[in-house]
Design a protein around this motif. Structure first.
Motif, PDB file in Angstrom:
ATOM      1  N   VAL A 191      -7.475   0.005  15.981  1.00 15.76           N
ATOM      2  CA  VAL A 191      -6.103  -0.252  15.553  1.00 15.76           C
ATOM      3  C   VAL A 191      -6.066  -0.223  14.031  1.00 15.76           C
ATOM      4  O   VAL A 191      -7.108  -0.265  13.364  1.00 15.76           O
ATOM      5  CB  VAL A 191      -5.580  -1.613  16.069  1.00 15.76           C
ATOM      6  CG1 VAL A 191      -5.498  -1.612  17.582  1.00 15.76           C
ATOM      7  CG2 VAL A 191      -6.455  -2.749  15.565  1.00 15.76           C
ATOM      8  N   MET A 192      -4.868  -0.136  13.484  1.00 12.07           N
ATOM      9  CA  MET A 192      -4.734  -0.096  12.034  1.00 12.07           C
ATOM     10  C   MET A 192      -5.232  -1.395  11.416  1.00 12.07           C
ATOM     11  O   MET A 192      -5.001  -2.487  11.941  1.00 12.07           O
ATOM     12  CB  MET A 192      -3.272   0.138  11.642  1.00 12.07           C
ATOM     13  CG  MET A 192      -3.066   0.428  10.171  1.00 12.07           C
ATOM     14  SD  MET A 192      -1.320   0.694   9.772  1.00 12.07           S
ATOM     15  CE  MET A 192      -0.961   2.155  10.745  1.00 12.07           C
ATOM     16  N   ALA A 193      -5.930  -1.285  10.297  1.00  9.67           N
ATOM     17  CA  ALA A 193      -6.435  -2.463   9.597  1.00  9.67           C
ATOM     18  C   ALA A 193      -5.284  -3.331   9.107  1.00  9.67           C
ATOM     19  O   ALA A 193      -4.163  -2.854   8.913  1.00  9.67           O
ATOM     20  CB  ALA A 193      -7.324  -2.039   8.429  1.00  9.67           C
ATOM     21  N   ASP A 194      -5.556  -4.628   8.925  1.00 15.58           N
ATOM     22  CA  ASP A 194      -4.516  -5.550   8.463  1.00 15.58           C
ATOM     23  C   ASP A 194      -3.954  -5.131   7.107  1.00 15.58           C
ATOM     24  O   ASP A 194      -2.765  -5.292   6.843  1.00 15.58           O
ATOM     25  CB  ASP A 194      -5.080  -6.972   8.378  1.00 15.58           C
ATOM     26  CG  ASP A 194      -5.497  -7.493   9.752  1.00 15.58           C
ATOM     27  OD1 ASP A 194      -4.899  -7.048  10.743  1.00 15.58           O
ATOM     28  OD2 ASP A 194      -6.414  -8.326   9.813  1.00 15.58           O
ATOM     29  N   GLU A 195      -4.804  -4.643   6.237  1.00 15.60           N
ATOM     30  CA  GLU A 195      -4.401  -4.045   4.958  1.00 15.60           C
ATOM     31  C   GLU A 195      -5.033  -2.665   4.922  1.00 15.60           C
ATOM     32  O   GLU A 195      -6.237  -2.545   4.719  1.00 15.60           O
ATOM     33  CB  GLU A 195      -4.869  -4.888   3.770  1.00 15.60           C
ATOM     34  CG  GLU A 195      -4.130  -6.206   3.601  1.00 15.60           C
ATOM     35  CD  GLU A 195      -2.801  -6.017   2.868  1.00 15.60           C
ATOM     36  OE1 GLU A 195      -2.703  -5.111   2.029  1.00 15.60           O
ATOM     37  OE2 GLU A 195      -1.862  -6.786   3.143  1.00 15.60           O
ATOM     38  N   ALA A 196      -4.224  -1.633   5.154  1.00 12.70           N
ATOM     39  CA  ALA A 196      -4.757  -0.279   5.322  1.00 12.70           C
ATOM     40  C   ALA A 196      -4.318   0.621   4.177  1.00 12.70           C
ATOM     41  O   ALA A 196      -3.239   1.220   4.224  1.00 12.70           O
ATOM     42  CB  ALA A 196      -4.296   0.308   6.652  1.00 12.70           C
ATOM     43  N   PRO A 197      -5.123   0.716   3.112  1.00 13.04           N
ATOM     44  CA  PRO A 197      -4.764   1.639   2.018  1.00 13.04           C
ATOM     45  C   PRO A 197      -4.807   3.081   2.512  1.00 13.04           C
ATOM     46  O   PRO A 197      -5.780   3.502   3.127  1.00 13.04           O
ATOM     47  CB  PRO A 197      -5.858   1.378   0.975  1.00 13.04           C
ATOM     48  CG  PRO A 197      -6.484   0.080   1.349  1.00 13.04           C
ATOM     49  CD  PRO A 197      -6.360  -0.017   2.833  1.00 13.04           C
ATOM     50  N   PHE A 198      -3.737   3.826   2.277  1.00 12.15           N
ATOM     51  CA  PHE A 198      -3.677   5.201   2.759  1.00 12.15           C
ATOM     52  C   PHE A 198      -3.508   6.169   1.597  1.00 12.15           C
ATOM     53  O   PHE A 198      -2.989   5.815   0.536  1.00 12.15           O
ATOM     54  CB  PHE A 198      -2.516   5.383   3.751  1.00 12.15           C
ATOM     55  CG  PHE A 198      -1.150   5.238   3.130  1.00 12.15           C
ATOM     56  CD1 PHE A 198      -0.500   6.319   2.546  1.00 12.15           C
ATOM     57  CD2 PHE A 198      -0.496   4.020   3.151  1.00 12.15           C
ATOM     58  CE1 PHE A 198       0.750   6.188   1.975  1.00 12.15           C
ATOM     59  CE2 PHE A 198       0.767   3.873   2.587  1.00 12.15           C
ATOM     60  CZ  PHE A 198       1.384   4.961   1.993  1.00 12.15           C
ATOM     61  N   THR A 199      -3.951   7.398   1.831  1.00 14.32           N
ATOM     62  CA  THR A 199      -3.707   8.505   0.890  1.00 14.32           C
ATOM     63  C   THR A 199      -3.249   9.704   1.701  1.00 14.32           C
ATOM     64  O   THR A 199      -3.746   9.950   2.803  1.00 14.32           O
ATOM     65  CB  THR A 199      -4.974   8.874   0.095  1.00 14.32           C
ATOM     66  OG1 THR A 199      -6.013   9.247   1.010  1.00 14.32           O
ATOM     67  CG2 THR A 199      -5.445   7.713  -0.767  1.00 14.32           C
ATOM     68  N   MET A 200      -2.292  10.434   1.160  1.00 13.95           N
ATOM     69  CA  MET A 200      -1.785  11.635   1.813  1.00 13.95           C
ATOM     70  C   MET A 200      -1.519  12.697   0.763  1.00 13.95           C
ATOM     71  O   MET A 200      -1.065  12.377  -0.338  1.00 13.95           O
ATOM     72  CB  MET A 200      -0.484  11.339   2.580  1.00 13.95           C
ATOM     73  CG  MET A 200      -0.621  10.319   3.675  1.00 13.95           C
ATOM     74  SD  MET A 200       0.953   9.997   4.524  1.00 13.95           S
ATOM     75  CE  MET A 200       0.469   8.671   5.639  1.00 13.95           C
ATOM     76  N   LYS A 201      -1.793  13.941   1.109  1.00 10.88           N
ATOM     77  CA  LYS A 201      -1.529  15.047   0.202  1.00 10.88           C
ATOM     78  C   LYS A 201      -1.050  16.242   1.011  1.00 10.88           C
ATOM     79  O   LYS A 201      -1.624  16.559   2.052  1.00 10.88           O
ATOM     80  CB  LYS A 201      -2.771  15.423  -0.593  1.00 10.88           C
ATOM     81  CG  LYS A 201      -2.502  16.385  -1.735  1.00 10.88           C
ATOM     82  CD  LYS A 201      -3.735  16.620  -2.582  1.00 10.88           C
ATOM     83  CE  LYS A 201      -3.407  17.443  -3.825  1.00 10.88           C
ATOM     84  NZ  LYS A 201      -2.653  18.674  -3.547  1.00 10.88           N
ATOM     85  N   ALA A 202       0.024  16.870   0.543  1.00  6.43           N
ATOM     86  CA  ALA A 202       0.566  18.060   1.208  1.00  6.43           C
ATOM     87  C   ALA A 202       1.083  18.990   0.130  1.00  6.43           C
ATOM     88  O   ALA A 202       2.098  18.713  -0.503  1.00  6.43           O
ATOM     89  CB  ALA A 202       1.685  17.677   2.172  1.00  6.43           C
ATOM     90  N   GLY A 203       0.371  20.088  -0.091  1.00  4.38           N
ATOM     91  CA  GLY A 203       0.762  20.994  -1.168  1.00  4.38           C
ATOM     92  C   GLY A 203       0.732  20.282  -2.501  1.00  4.38           C
ATOM     93  O   GLY A 203      -0.275  19.683  -2.890  1.00  4.38           O
ATOM     94  N   ASP A 204       1.859  20.322  -3.236  1.00  6.45           N
ATOM     95  CA  ASP A 204       1.950  19.638  -4.531  1.00  6.45           C
ATOM     96  C   ASP A 204       2.474  18.212  -4.411  1.00  6.45           C
ATOM     97  O   ASP A 204       2.750  17.560  -5.420  1.00  6.45           O
ATOM     98  CB  ASP A 204       2.884  20.430  -5.462  1.00  6.45           C
ATOM     99  CG  ASP A 204       2.307  21.794  -5.827  1.00  6.45           C
ATOM    100  OD1 ASP A 204       1.068  21.904  -5.864  1.00  6.45           O
ATOM    101  OD2 ASP A 204       3.093  22.737  -6.066  1.00  6.45           O
TER     102      ASP A 204
END
Length: 540
Positions: A191-204
């Motif tokens: 399951v998702m962590a209680d504090e889930a730092p995320f990163t996302m990149k799509a093109g620019d």
């Protein structure tokens, strides 16, 4: 004489019968249901496997569910309890019927997933395993552009959900941390962590932040940064569920949102309120504004060519239902602070409007509305704004005093904002009342007045009796149809043009001793307040 059969030949006494216990069925029914459930779960647990019959059943199910013809090259395993899942290789979906029958639309090189059985009825399935690799999805199936997936998976080593691939030839990636826990059937799930730092990149386009699961169907999202091209980064701290609450910031603009989402007929209706501490128009429009982020997102999603085609399509608000209040404490255009504003943003029956506008603009009272009607093509814009009693001192500063009225009436037609601006037509009238204005505070305008009226000293005041200024707006050019200043027993008249696209102006002025006739000027008395001294010059 017949003797009884009881003791000493006496008749056997009849004992009272006990009524059936009410609790007997209360115990038996759950036991029966438990037995049936146990038998069902046992059946589910032994139904799994990789037999050809099971593979064909899964192919039929996938074909009916997707409307495409599905085939599974290799079924490694499919099970239902205690974990529902499947592992297969070379899964293909092709088009059914028509001239393009047999065209491959989706191909999954490998797909493996398993969900805890008891988590499925809750609507929030908990995954024991998830992996999709080497996937190809044709343009137009899920999105306008083709999707190539290198991997979308739960990575047990990294304890994270990871995604990598390309969309329309532009790379994308995402990472969200997970945590492991034991489910009801003692099966470890992610399951998702209680504090889930995320990163996302799509093109620019790039985003980073933190997800915070809040229980139920609520999710906390702290967006630390959303970047696209040269636009100002956008940040947010929101709680998203049935309602959306939190803050959003971009440039120097910042808003607190409290939106309620309900179902209204076939549409989802958005109500609530948005409150801006500061809203700078330049943070919304232009190459550095939020609109640039929106353009980048749209360009990425549709592709450059299709996005240009979409821009030419007529406005369509038919699937939107919105009635949201808004308040702006400090409204700015660039470095210029204009004042405060409030109103409602309404989208209904394919019409979008800023309605019931009110506020304080440089000490003047704002009223009016802006309406975009998309019930026909092209869309029709109708804007009417009035500001009564603009304070010279707040407009120019210094030792000025006095007030002016501003009336704006504009119309336009077009399928997008560029077309609306190009077809813009209407008028803007400024009617200045009596007052004292610092020649120095007027800047270039003060220097022009000094050149024509040498009696006014550079550090002196201009004693204004009345002033009229009218712009006639056609397309992207505004013609100064009338300019009249009556001050210090002198009259100044003028005309000129303003290029709205380039931001340049060309004007000419002439001093005189008498007030000229303003017949045909186009300024009606309805443009002026009843007690305004300039009404003597306006057409009836």
């Amino acid at each position: 004489m017949t003797l009884g059969h009881g003791l000493y030949g006496l008749p056997e006494p009849e004992l009272p019968k006990k009524p059936p216990s009410k609790w007997r069925w209360a115990i038996r029914i759950p036991l029966i249901l438990l037995c049936l459930m146990t038998a069902s779960l046992f059946t589910l647990s032994v139904m799994g496997g990789n037999s050809p019959e099971l593979r064909e059943s899964l192919e039929d199910y996938l074909s009916q569910a997707t409307g495409m013809q599905a085939s599974i090259g290799t079924l490694v395993y499919a099970g239902f309890y205690p974990a529902m899942g499947m592992a297969a290789e070379d899964i293909r979906f092709v088009r059914k019927g028509g001239d393009a029958a047999g065209e491959e639309l989706i191909r999954l090189g490998e797909a493996r997933f398993a969900m805890a059985f008891w988590s499925i009825p809750s609507g929030t399935p908990k995954f024991r395993m998830l992996a999709v690799k080497d996937a190809r999805i044709a343009a137009g199936v899920f999105a306008p552009r083709a999707i190539m997936v290198e991997k979308i998976m739960i990575d047990p080593k990294a304890m994270a959900f990871v995604a990598e691939g390309a969309y329309g030839g532009e790379d994308f990636s995402a990472t969200v941390p997970l945590k492991g826990k034991t489910g009801l059937a003692k099966i470890p799930v992610y399951v998702m962590a209680d504090e889930a730092p995320f990163t996302m990149k799509a093109g620019d386009i790039a985003a980073k932040g933190v997800f915070r699961p809040l229980g139920g169907k609520r999710l906390g999202v702290r967006l630390e940064e959303l970047r696209a091209g040269a636009a100002h980064p956008v940040s947010a701290d929101l709680v998203i569920g049935r309602n959306i609450k939190g803050t959003i910031k971009g440039g120097e603009s910042a808003a607190t949102v409290d939106l309620r989402i309900t179902r209204k007929g076939r549409l989802r209706h958005v109500g609530g309120e948005v409150v801006f501490g500061i809203l700078n128009r330049d943070d919304l429009y232009g190459n550095a504004g939020i609109s640039q982020i929106w353009r980048e997102l749209q360009t990425f999603y549709y592709g450059p060519d299709l996005y240009r085609e979409k821009q030419a399509e007529p406005y369509d608000f038919s699937r939107a239902s919105i009635d949201t209040g808004f308040r702006i404490t400090d409204f700015r255009v660039g470095k210029a602070a204009l004042g405060s504003m409030a109103g409602r943003f309404i989208v209904k029956d394919n019409i979008a409007a800023l309605d019931s506008l009110s506020g304080d603009m440089h000490g003047g009272t704002l009223s009016g509305s802006i309406r975009l009607d998309a019930t026909g093509a092209p869309g029709k814009l109708d804007a009417g704004l009035t500001v009564r009693g603009v304070d010279y001192a707040r407009l120019y500063g210094g030792t000025t005093e006095g007030r002016a009225d501003v009336v704006i009436a504009l119309k336009a037609e077009g399928n997008n904002s560029a077309a609306l601006i190009e077809s813009l037509n209407g008028k803007a009238v400024v009617a200045a009342g009596p007052g004292n204005l610092s020649a120095k505070g007027l800047g270039a305008g003060g220097r022009i007045v000094q050149a024509m009226l040498p009696a006014i000293k550079p550090d002196g005041d201009l004693h204004l009796a009345c002033g009229l200024w009218m712009l006639e707006i056609k397309r992207q050019e505004a013609a100064v149809k009338a300019l009249l200043v009556e001050a210090d027993d002198h009259v100044i008249t003028g005309d000129g043009t303003i290029d709205l696209e380039r931001g340049t102006a060309s004007s000419r002025f002439a001093p005189g001793q008498e007030t000229p006739s303003l017949s045909g000027l186009g300024i009606g008395q309805g443009d002026l307040a009843e007690n305004h001294p300039c009404r003597k010059f306006a057409n009836p």
